[in-house]
Design a protein around this motif. Sequence first.
Motif, short mmCIF file in Angstrom:
data_model
loop_
_atom_site.label_atom_id
_atom_site.label_comp_id
_atom_site.label_asym_id
_atom_site.label_seq_id
_atom_site.Cartn_x
_atom_site.Cartn_y
_atom_site.Cartn_z
N UNK A 154 0.84 -1.20 0.00
CA UNK A 154 0.00 0.00 0.00
C UNK A 154 0.87 1.25 0.00
N UNK A 155 1.90 1.27 0.84
CA UNK A 155 2.80 2.42 0.91
C UNK A 155 3.54 2.60 -0.41
N UNK A 162 2.41 9.31 -5.97
CA UNK A 162 2.95 10.65 -5.74
C UNK A 162 3.98 11.02 -6.79
N UNK A 163 4.71 10.02 -7.31
CA UNK A 163 5.73 10.26 -8.32
C UNK A 163 5.16 10.28 -9.73
N UNK A 164 3.84 10.20 -9.86
CA UNK A 164 3.20 10.27 -11.17
C UNK A 164 3.19 8.97 -11.94
N UNK A 169 -4.55 7.14 -4.97
CA UNK A 169 -4.89 5.90 -4.27
C UNK A 169 -5.38 6.22 -2.86
N UNK A 170 -6.46 5.55 -2.46
CA UNK A 170 -7.08 5.79 -1.15
C UNK A 170 -6.67 4.67 -0.19
N UNK A 171 -5.74 4.97 0.70
CA UNK A 171 -5.29 3.99 1.68
C UNK A 171 -6.40 3.58 2.64
N UNK A 314 -7.23 -3.04 -5.04
CA UNK A 314 -6.46 -3.50 -3.88
C UNK A 314 -7.35 -3.73 -2.67
N UNK A 315 -8.40 -2.93 -2.51
CA UNK A 315 -9.33 -3.13 -1.40
C UNK A 315 -10.06 -4.46 -1.54
#
Length: 337
Positions: A154-155, A162-164, A169-171, A314-315
């Motif tokens: 997830x991280x 963030x790096x494009x 993404x919703x953690x 992913x969820x």
Amino acid sequence: MFDDALLDDERALTRADVVLRGLAESGSRVRMGAHEAADAIAGLAGDADHRPRAVVAAGPAARLVRAVLEPACPVPFVAWSGPGLPGWAGSLDLVVVLGAPDGPGAHAAAVEAIRRGCPLLVVTVATSPLAEVAASRWTTLVPTATADPLAAAVVAIQALAAAGLAAPFDTEEVALALDDVAIASSPFVDLGTNRAKQLASSIGDDVPLLWGGSVLAARAARRWAEGLRRASGRPALAAEADDIVAVLDASPSRDLFADPFEDPPTPAPASSLILLDDRVEAPAVRVDRGNVLGAAARHGARHDEVFAGEGGDLARYASLVATGGYTAAYLEIGLGH
């Protein structure tokens, strides 16, 4: 023999408290990992315009990250399981190392990335040996709070977004999916309404066959099979549809009217089919689903279906894997291990 009475027995559940508590804390570990990595991920936002030629991911959760990101990643994405890195990887390629903080494969990938001058993104516990080995001027450390592979994945996806290199993404969506499974599969929920306990009871004396139609559902099926093998010490198979059909065709048919006390035992345990559905509707998935269900019907094999919760890819994957974790735990309890 599997004893389903143990699934609601307070003493048996208490003995398994460490395992069950660890499963219940999965959502919390995802939140903790995201919180620990927030500052480092924020620092990656300025690098969104510096797109690498390709992304190479290494570590236990690398293939999960690839399965989630590959369809939308703007550059080629490779999950590398071998030692070191692919021969073509160089200074134009981003290497992402994540997962077990002390795994030799992750260490080798990090060392090789530094040797070749690759930009390196390391997702691990800040005090781990991997973080120490990977330190360099080209390394960005994204710290996590735990060594949980799902939390690390997830991280890593957050960092790549963030790096494009990935969609936003919703953690919290993943954490909530894990919380929902923890509530529904709690040891305080009895067998009559607890899906994980019911699944454990249905496969208690059988050989489980796991099938998932999509890439992520198939990966979840493999995680189920691993957990069920560890819990029971017996075979459990996750495979493609054709292989599942072949196993069912070779398995003894179940006699629904057999008396377990008077009739002689069958030469081999019966097979039970579990279908993992992550709500991906594709023609090939529907065809394979029909084939495995048809084979189960022909041989009278018991079958169950497990549906993922709502949310993104992913969820949904997380909810399937969490249900499998609880099922394995209750299988172990029911077998008296």
